[in-house]
Design a protein around this motif. Sequence first.
Motif, PDB file in Angstrom:
ATOM      1  N   PHE A   1       0.829  -1.206   0.000  1.00  0.00           N
ATOM      2  CA  PHE A   1       0.000   0.000   0.000  1.00  0.00           C
ATOM      3  C   PHE A   1       0.861   1.252   0.000  1.00  0.00           C
ATOM      4  N   VAL A   2       1.908   1.264   0.825  1.00  0.00           N
ATOM      5  CA  VAL A   2       2.755   2.457   0.909  1.00  0.00           C
ATOM      6  C   VAL A   2       3.416   2.751  -0.439  1.00  0.00           C
ATOM      7  N   ARG A   3       3.871   1.718  -1.129  1.00  0.00           N
ATOM      8  CA  ARG A   3       4.460   1.936  -2.455  1.00  0.00           C
ATOM      9  C   ARG A   3       3.443   2.540  -3.411  1.00  0.00           C
ATOM     10  N   ALA A   4       2.215   1.996  -3.395  1.00  0.00           N
ATOM     11  CA  ALA A   4       1.173   2.523  -4.276  1.00  0.00           C
ATOM     12  C   ALA A   4       0.777   3.932  -3.856  1.00  0.00           C
ATOM     13  N   PHE A   5       0.750   4.187  -2.554  1.00  0.00           N
ATOM     14  CA  PHE A   5       0.423   5.511  -2.019  1.00  0.00           C
ATOM     15  C   PHE A   5       1.431   6.553  -2.516  1.00  0.00           C
ATOM     16  N   GLU A   6       2.704   6.195  -2.469  1.00  0.00           N
ATOM     17  CA  GLU A   6       3.749   7.125  -2.902  1.00  0.00           C
ATOM     18  C   GLU A   6       3.751   7.329  -4.412  1.00  0.00           C
ATOM     19  N   ALA A   7       3.247   6.335  -5.160  1.00  0.00           N
ATOM     20  CA  ALA A   7       3.233   6.431  -6.627  1.00  0.00           C
ATOM     21  C   ALA A   7       2.023   7.181  -7.161  1.00  0.00           C
ATOM     22  N   ASN A   8       1.001   7.380  -6.322  1.00  0.00           N
ATOM     23  CA  ASN A   8      -0.227   8.030  -6.780  1.00  0.00           C
ATOM     24  C   ASN A   8      -0.183   9.518  -6.436  1.00  0.00           C
ATOM     25  N   PRO A   9      -0.211  10.407  -7.430  1.00  0.00           N
ATOM     26  CA  PRO A   9      -0.094  11.839  -7.148  1.00  0.00           C
ATOM     27  C   PRO A   9      -1.270  12.407  -6.359  1.00  0.00           C
ATOM     28  N   GLY A  10      -2.401  11.697  -6.333  1.00  0.00           N
ATOM     29  CA  GLY A  10      -3.563  12.200  -5.607  1.00  0.00           C
ATOM     30  C   GLY A  10      -3.668  11.709  -4.189  1.00  0.00           C
ATOM     31  N   SER A  11      -2.686  10.927  -3.722  1.00  0.00           N
ATOM     32  CA  SER A  11      -2.796  10.313  -2.396  1.00  0.00           C
ATOM     33  C   SER A  11      -2.809  11.339  -1.265  1.00  0.00           C
ATOM     34  N   GLY A  12      -2.190  12.488  -1.494  1.00  0.00           N
ATOM     35  CA  GLY A  12      -2.161  13.516  -0.452  1.00  0.00           C
ATOM     36  C   GLY A  12      -3.516  14.127  -0.171  1.00  0.00           C
ATOM     37  N   SER A  13      -4.487  13.897  -1.043  1.00  0.00           N
ATOM     38  CA  SER A  13      -5.816  14.490  -0.872  1.00  0.00           C
ATOM     39  C   SER A  13      -6.784  13.577  -0.124  1.00  0.00           C
ATOM     40  N   ILE A  14      -6.335  12.379   0.271  1.00  0.00           N
ATOM     41  CA  ILE A  14      -7.233  11.430   0.949  1.00  0.00           C
ATOM     42  C   ILE A  14      -7.718  12.027   2.265  1.00  0.00           C
ATOM     43  N   GLN A  15      -9.027  11.999   2.464  1.00  0.00           N
ATOM     44  CA  GLN A  15      -9.640  12.613   3.631  1.00  0.00           C
ATOM     45  C   GLN A  15      -9.927  11.588   4.716  1.00  0.00           C
ATOM     46  N   ALA A  16      -9.949  12.082   5.958  1.00  0.00           N
ATOM     47  CA  ALA A  16     -10.316  11.227   7.081  1.00  0.00           C
ATOM     48  C   ALA A  16     -11.806  10.895   7.005  1.00  0.00           C
ATOM     49  N   GLY A  17     -12.172   9.770   7.596  1.00  0.00           N
ATOM     50  CA  GLY A  17     -13.574   9.377   7.615  1.00  0.00           C
ATOM     51  C   GLY A  17     -13.739   7.921   7.226  1.00  0.00           C
ATOM     52  N   SER A  18     -14.970   7.502   7.101  1.00  0.00           N
ATOM     53  CA  SER A  18     -15.281   6.115   6.767  1.00  0.00           C
ATOM     54  C   SER A  18     -15.342   5.949   5.254  1.00  0.00           C
ATOM     55  N   HIS A  19     -14.426   5.136   4.717  1.00  0.00           N
ATOM     56  CA  HIS A  19     -14.371   4.859   3.282  1.00  0.00           C
ATOM     57  C   HIS A  19     -14.847   3.438   3.032  1.00  0.00           C
ATOM     58  N   LEU A  20     -15.661   3.256   2.002  1.00  0.00           N
ATOM     59  CA  LEU A  20     -16.101   1.915   1.625  1.00  0.00           C
ATOM     60  C   LEU A  20     -15.154   1.341   0.580  1.00  0.00           C
ATOM     61  N   LEU A  21     -14.539   0.202   0.898  1.00  0.00           N
ATOM     62  CA  LEU A  21     -13.641  -0.473  -0.016  1.00  0.00           C
ATOM     63  C   LEU A  21     -14.065  -1.937  -0.129  1.00  0.00           C
ATOM     64  N   MET A  22     -13.252  -2.724  -0.812  1.00  0.00           N
ATOM     65  CA  MET A  22     -13.500  -4.154  -0.899  1.00  0.00           C
ATOM     66  C   MET A  22     -12.340  -4.902  -0.259  1.00  0.00           C
ATOM     67  N   LYS A  23     -12.560  -6.128   0.110  1.00  0.00           N
ATOM     68  CA  LYS A  23     -11.483  -6.962   0.620  1.00  0.00           C
ATOM     69  C   LYS A  23     -10.670  -7.511  -0.548  1.00  0.00           C
ATOM     70  N   GLU A  24      -9.380  -7.707  -0.294  1.00  0.00           N
ATOM     71  CA  GLU A  24      -8.443  -8.290  -1.259  1.00  0.00           C
ATOM     72  C   GLU A  24      -8.357  -7.450  -2.540  1.00  0.00           C
TER      73      GLU A  24
END
Length: 386
Positions: A119-142
Amino acid sequence: MTDLLSEPTVSSGPPRHASGGLSGASPREQKAAKRRKRRRTIVTLLVTLLVVVAAGGGAAFEIRRSGGILFGWATPFAPDDYAGPGTGEVAVEIPDGAGGWDMARVLADAGVVASAEAFVRAFEANPGSGSIQAGSHLLMKEMSAADAVETLTRNEVDRAGLVVPEGFTVAQVTERMIGQGWPQADVEAALADPAALGLPPEAGGNLEGWIYPNTYEAKPDTTSAAQLLTEMVAATVAELTELGVPAEQRQQVLVKASIVEREAPDQFRGQVARVIENRLATSEVLGMDAIESYYAGKPAHEMTRAELADTTSRPFNSRRMDGLPPTAIGSPGRASIEAVLDPPPGPWIYYVTVNLHTQETKFTDRVEEFEVFKDEYQAWAAENGY
């Protein structure tokens, strides 16, 4: 066997002083003693160095295993990652002030990503990662780490009530409402009377595409299912009115926009809208995976050739039937509606998203080039487990 670190035995000669020297020894004996002392010092240093190297090697191994950096040396290890796209839904709480590693640990613990490192590698590679907001996000498993970061950057945060993302179908909205506490019987009763929800006549009695994607400040104990669905339909009508779409064109606009919403990466909405217009103006069928995916109820990349070509078990098959599907295939957002209302000029008939991670999409009006693009996608899919 002699221990290299043991004190050498002196069979004769004078006793040692506390200083480690020898008294009364001959010059030859003193030289021999000094040589022995130097040997002991060198051997001690060598063995100590071996111990340090072994420990350092273990540390280096541990860092390599986690894909880290040791003394400025980036290790080549690829951390564990899921192929994606994931299954089911899971709500994940991103805390205030969370950095990449904080998010990574939360997501790994929730089973969303295979490892925090990926995740950290993908986070650093995505230019929009700095805009992620706090709160409840709906994602999927795996999910793949890249998909998890991309989903978080959309900031579809549940701060107050019900979140309806762009592209959601009536079935998905129904599932989410029931999952968040609205009684199933109430939801189904409301859906059974779409006219009572304010659905306009041009919709033909079908809610698909008319549920406006938004965050609704509603809770089951304060807002009934019928009230909430009425608010969703009214929001769609208000947006179409604001955009100047005549009543007689609204259903067709929503159908086209729903295809764009589910087919096109954000930056290519306009080009996909133009492809739809170009195909409808010729003898070409639409032939779009998102349409087959909607009617089959499964992701397009999981469908077999036989399923894609099936015309008997589904009411519409865009590879075999002309024109638009009879209903929308999800709820389009404003950007997709605007793309349909004003697509850029272009001759494009075909397109292929050749990389699902970067969303790189290529367009052409030549079938030969289209085949090349398909081969490029197949090669990427084989390398990435799709």
